[in-house]
Design a protein around this motif. Structure first.
Motif, PDB file in Angstrom:
ATOM      1  N   GLU A 238       0.841  -1.205   0.000  1.00  0.00           N
ATOM      2  CA  GLU A 238       0.000   0.000   0.000  1.00  0.00           C
ATOM      3  C   GLU A 238       0.878   1.258   0.000  1.00  0.00           C
ATOM      4  O   GLU A 238       0.452   2.324  -0.434  1.00  0.00           O
ATOM      5  N   VAL A 239       2.119   1.109   0.514  1.00  0.00           N
ATOM      6  CA  VAL A 239       3.043   2.250   0.599  1.00  0.00           C
ATOM      7  C   VAL A 239       4.007   2.269  -0.594  1.00  0.00           C
ATOM      8  O   VAL A 239       4.352   3.335  -1.103  1.00  0.00           O
ATOM      9  N   THR A 240       4.417   1.104  -1.039  1.00  0.00           N
ATOM     10  CA  THR A 240       5.428   1.046  -2.118  1.00  0.00           C
ATOM     11  C   THR A 240       4.820   1.186  -3.505  1.00  0.00           C
ATOM     12  O   THR A 240       5.541   1.189  -4.496  1.00  0.00           O
ATOM     13  N   THR A 241       3.473   1.285  -3.541  1.00  0.00           N
ATOM     14  CA  THR A 241       2.809   1.498  -4.833  1.00  0.00           C
ATOM     15  C   THR A 241       1.874   2.688  -4.723  1.00  0.00           C
ATOM     16  O   THR A 241       1.500   3.103  -3.624  1.00  0.00           O
ATOM     17  N   PHE A 242       1.502   3.233  -5.865  1.00  0.00           N
ATOM     18  CA  PHE A 242       0.502   4.307  -5.899  1.00  0.00           C
ATOM     19  C   PHE A 242      -0.441   3.988  -7.047  1.00  0.00           C
ATOM     20  O   PHE A 242       0.004   3.829  -8.185  1.00  0.00           O
ATOM     21  N   ALA A 243      -1.743   3.866  -6.711  1.00  0.00           N
ATOM     22  CA  ALA A 243      -2.753   3.534  -7.722  1.00  0.00           C
ATOM     23  C   ALA A 243      -2.318   2.315  -8.541  1.00  0.00           C
ATOM     24  O   ALA A 243      -2.459   2.284  -9.764  1.00  0.00           O
ATOM     25  N   GLY A 244      -1.744   1.337  -7.852  1.00  0.00           N
ATOM     26  CA  GLY A 244      -1.393   0.081  -8.516  1.00  0.00           C
ATOM     27  C   GLY A 244      -0.031   0.081  -9.183  1.00  0.00           C
ATOM     28  O   GLY A 244       0.429  -0.956  -9.660  1.00  0.00           O
ATOM     29  N   CYS A 245       0.646   1.235  -9.251  1.00  0.00           N
ATOM     30  CA  CYS A 245       1.972   1.297  -9.887  1.00  0.00           C
ATOM     31  C   CYS A 245       3.047   1.342  -8.812  1.00  0.00           C
ATOM     32  O   CYS A 245       2.935   2.111  -7.853  1.00  0.00           O
ATOM     33  N   ARG A 246       4.099   0.569  -8.998  1.00  0.00           N
ATOM     34  CA  ARG A 246       5.181   0.568  -8.025  1.00  0.00           C
ATOM     35  C   ARG A 246       5.924   1.899  -8.087  1.00  0.00           C
ATOM     36  O   ARG A 246       6.293   2.375  -9.161  1.00  0.00           O
ATOM     37  N   THR A 247       6.133   2.518  -6.921  1.00  0.00           N
ATOM     38  CA  THR A 247       6.813   3.812  -6.881  1.00  0.00           C
ATOM     39  C   THR A 247       8.109   3.753  -6.074  1.00  0.00           C
ATOM     40  O   THR A 247       8.792   4.749  -5.934  1.00  0.00           O
ATOM     41  N   ALA A 248       8.411   2.591  -5.510  1.00  0.00           N
ATOM     42  CA  ALA A 248       9.621   2.459  -4.688  1.00  0.00           C
ATOM     43  C   ALA A 248      10.431   1.278  -5.197  1.00  0.00           C
ATOM     44  O   ALA A 248       9.869   0.345  -5.787  1.00  0.00           O
ATOM     45  N   PRO A 249      11.746   1.298  -4.981  1.00  0.00           N
ATOM     46  CA  PRO A 249      12.566   0.197  -5.499  1.00  0.00           C
ATOM     47  C   PRO A 249      12.257  -1.118  -4.798  1.00  0.00           C
ATOM     48  O   PRO A 249      11.884  -1.132  -3.620  1.00  0.00           O
ATOM     49  N   LEU A 250      12.419  -2.209  -5.516  1.00  0.00           N
ATOM     50  CA  LEU A 250      12.276  -3.530  -4.903  1.00  0.00           C
ATOM     51  C   LEU A 250      13.291  -3.640  -3.780  1.00  0.00           C
ATOM     52  O   LEU A 250      14.407  -3.115  -3.899  1.00  0.00           O
ATOM     53  N   GLY A 251      12.913  -4.279  -2.707  1.00  0.00           N
ATOM     54  CA  GLY A 251      13.866  -4.503  -1.620  1.00  0.00           C
ATOM     55  C   GLY A 251      13.736  -3.502  -0.493  1.00  0.00           C
ATOM     56  O   GLY A 251      14.223  -3.752   0.605  1.00  0.00           O
ATOM     57  N   VAL A 252      13.096  -2.343  -0.755  1.00  0.00           N
ATOM     58  CA  VAL A 252      12.957  -1.363   0.328  1.00  0.00           C
ATOM     59  C   VAL A 252      11.860  -1.835   1.277  1.00  0.00           C
ATOM     60  O   VAL A 252      10.884  -2.457   0.861  1.00  0.00           O
ATOM     61  N   GLU A 253      12.071  -1.576   2.564  1.00  0.00           N
ATOM     62  CA  GLU A 253      11.036  -1.946   3.526  1.00  0.00           C
ATOM     63  C   GLU A 253      10.072  -0.789   3.698  1.00  0.00           C
ATOM     64  O   GLU A 253      10.443   0.373   3.511  1.00  0.00           O
ATOM     65  N   ALA A 254       8.845  -1.109   4.054  1.00  0.00           N
ATOM     66  CA  ALA A 254       7.863  -0.042   4.297  1.00  0.00           C
ATOM     67  C   ALA A 254       7.221  -0.265   5.665  1.00  0.00           C
ATOM     68  O   ALA A 254       7.177  -1.387   6.169  1.00  0.00           O
ATOM     69  N   PHE A 255       6.744   0.822   6.248  1.00  0.00           N
ATOM     70  CA  PHE A 255       6.019   0.773   7.522  1.00  0.00           C
ATOM     71  C   PHE A 255       4.626   1.309   7.230  1.00  0.00           C
ATOM     72  O   PHE A 255       4.506   2.390   6.627  1.00  0.00           O
ATOM     73  N   ASN A 256       3.598   0.577   7.603  1.00  0.00           N
ATOM     74  CA  ASN A 256       2.262   0.968   7.174  1.00  0.00           C
ATOM     75  C   ASN A 256       1.209   0.833   8.271  1.00  0.00           C
ATOM     76  O   ASN A 256       0.277   0.035   8.174  1.00  0.00           O
ATOM     77  N   PRO A 257       1.337   1.655   9.332  1.00  0.00           N
ATOM     78  CA  PRO A 257       0.263   1.651  10.329  1.00  0.00           C
ATOM     79  C   PRO A 257      -0.966   2.348   9.737  1.00  0.00           C
ATOM     80  O   PRO A 257      -0.841   3.415   9.137  1.00  0.00           O
ATOM     81  N   ALA A 258      -2.143   1.750   9.895  1.00  0.00           N
ATOM     82  CA  ALA A 258      -3.346   2.325   9.280  1.00  0.00           C
ATOM     83  C   ALA A 258      -3.919   3.485  10.094  1.00  0.00           C
ATOM     84  O   ALA A 258      -4.721   4.265   9.574  1.00  0.00           O
ATOM     85  N   PHE A 259      -3.511   3.597  11.361  1.00  0.00           N
ATOM     86  CA  PHE A 259      -4.078   4.619  12.246  1.00  0.00           C
ATOM     87  C   PHE A 259      -2.985   5.209  13.128  1.00  0.00           C
ATOM     88  O   PHE A 259      -1.930   4.587  13.318  1.00  0.00           O
ATOM     89  N   ASP A 260      -3.238   6.394  13.646  1.00  0.00           N
ATOM     90  CA  ASP A 260      -2.380   6.930  14.709  1.00  0.00           C
ATOM     91  C   ASP A 260      -3.285   7.431  15.830  1.00  0.00           C
ATOM     92  O   ASP A 260      -4.515   7.451  15.700  1.00  0.00           O
ATOM     93  N   VAL A 261      -2.666   7.813  16.925  1.00  0.00           N
ATOM     94  CA  VAL A 261      -3.438   8.255  18.090  1.00  0.00           C
ATOM     95  C   VAL A 261      -3.117   9.720  18.367  1.00  0.00           C
ATOM     96  O   VAL A 261      -1.962  10.091  18.564  1.00  0.00           O
ATOM     97  N   THR A 262      -4.155  10.532  18.359  1.00  0.00           N
ATOM     98  CA  THR A 262      -4.018  11.949  18.708  1.00  0.00           C
ATOM     99  C   THR A 262      -4.297  12.095  20.199  1.00  0.00           C
ATOM    100  O   THR A 262      -5.372  11.683  20.670  1.00  0.00           O
ATOM    101  N   PRO A 263      -3.351  12.654  20.960  1.00  0.00           N
ATOM    102  CA  PRO A 263      -3.597  12.800  22.400  1.00  0.00           C
ATOM    103  C   PRO A 263      -4.794  13.717  22.658  1.00  0.00           C
ATOM    104  O   PRO A 263      -4.985  14.718  21.952  1.00  0.00           O
TER     105      PRO A 263
END
Ligand code: MRU
Length: 351
Positions: free
Chosen positions: A292-317
């Motif tokens: 979901e992070v290494t692609t945009f609208a189905g097209c790969r936008t990041a090099p193969l091999g890169v790691e991604a972090f993809n938390p779907a939510f964050d917490v606002t204090p």
């Protein structure tokens, strides 16, 4: 006429496939609990209140495998379906809240399998109707926070598509517009899955409300130009102290709003307030797939091999939130007191 986000036909749950919007308006049909589970997992249906209602009907669909069976067998199918559907997504408390309500009704005494089915189906319909009414009421309360001519910044989609109808954050905007106020909206595009660009912008343009799409990293620039009067977002789970989990990037907006002296409001039904979570640290945060992070609208936008972090939510204090709008009224800090009061439960001081 707008198509409903979800529709119970008596035999199936029909959903707008939100992954295809705005390009295609396609209805999908769920006939078994796994269909609903899969639709929730892949975000065909999404948004905290809509997840709760979809999962409730998902429990009802378990009866499809119990035709002509005993009341005990049907009860077991409902209970198993409730536990299974609860695993679909962890953060929005509406999902577990709804399926636990369904499981509790399924556990009640019922003379016949037909009687049990009717009760369980009626409970899902009640959850649906309560959400419809909660959104109208919270829209009414929240509209009072908006002034004629205000520009509101919102993140993700907390509109009709995220609920049974009308929406929470967008419901407040719709109610203000219905009250005759001129409101315009800055819409964060909301990477990685673009709920703002695809869904909120679609809803607002359909409603004829002026909407300006911005990339998530432009929010500071529009606030610095003095163009935002308030920020208004939905919620997936609100802890007893007001800490609020919402779509990833909401925390960025809240952190910006404070130094720019822009009020930051959350709109959510009381079913999203989880008094069992003392603080945001008690809220489970879903992590989704790297692509979901290494692609945009189905097209790969990041090099193969890169790691991604993809938390779907964050917490606002809670300390960054000026008000939480609910169907029972507007909660103000200290939220530990005001939210418990609106929920009708005693304030439980943290231990
Ligand atoms: O991952 P999603 O699209 O389900 O996330 C939705 C949100 O974060 C919404 O803002 C929230 O559920 C409130 S919906 C009224």
């Amino acid at each position: 006429m707008r198509l409903p986000t979800l529709k119970w036909t008596g035999r199936a749950l029909e959903l707008i496939d939100q992954t295809l919007l705005p390009g295609e308006l396609r209805i999908i049909k769920c006939e078994r609990p796994p269909d609903v589970h899969a639709a929730i997992r892949r975000l065909a249906v999404r948004g905290a209140p809509a997840l709760g209602v979809a999962a409730a009907y998902g429990v009802v669909l378990a009866a499809a495998d119990g035709a002509g069976r005993s009341v005990e067998k049907l009860r077991r199918l409902f209970t198993e379906a409730a536990a299974y559907l609860e695993t679909a997504r962890p953060t929005a408390v509406n999902l577990s809240w709804a399926v636990r309500r369904m499981a509790a009704v399924a556990a009640e005494e019922a003379g016949t399998a037909e009687g049990l089915y009717e009760r369980v189906e009626a409970e899902a319909k009640a959850i649906e109707e309560e959400d419809r009414q909660a959104n109208r009421r919270l829209g009414h309360f929240g509209a009072a926070l908006l002034r004629d001519g205000d520009a509101v910044l919102t993140h993700c989609n907390a509109g009709a598509l995220a609920t049974v109808d009308y929406g929470t954050a967008l419901g407040v905007i719709y109610a203000a517009v219905e009250a005759g106020k001129r409101i315009s909206v800055f819409v964060d595009e909301t990477r990685p899955l673009l709920q703002g660009a695809r869904l909120t912008a679609w809803e607002l343009t359909q409603a004829g409300i002026p909407a300006t799409l911005i990339c998530d990293n432009m929010a500071a620039a529009v606030m610095a130009r003095g163009e935002v009067d308030c920020c208004l977002v939905g919620a997936d789970r609100i802890a007893a102290n007001g800490d609020t989990a919402n779509k990833i990037g909401t925390l960025n907006v809240a952190l910006l709003a404070r130094p720019f002296r822009v009020p930051f409001y959350v709109a959510a039904p009381l079913s999203t307030v989880d008094l069992n979570a003392q603080t945001g640290a008690d809220i489970p945060i879903e992590e989704r797939a790297d692509d979901e992070v290494t692609t945009f609208a189905g097209c790969r936008t990041a090099p193969l091999g890169v790691e991604a972090f993809n938390p779907a939510f964050d917490v606002t204090p809670g300390r960054l939130i000026d008000a939480v709008v609910t169907e029972a009224g507007v909660a103000r800090p200290p939220f530990a007191v005001s939210l418990a009061r609106l929920k009708g439960e005693p304030h439980r001081p943290a231990v």
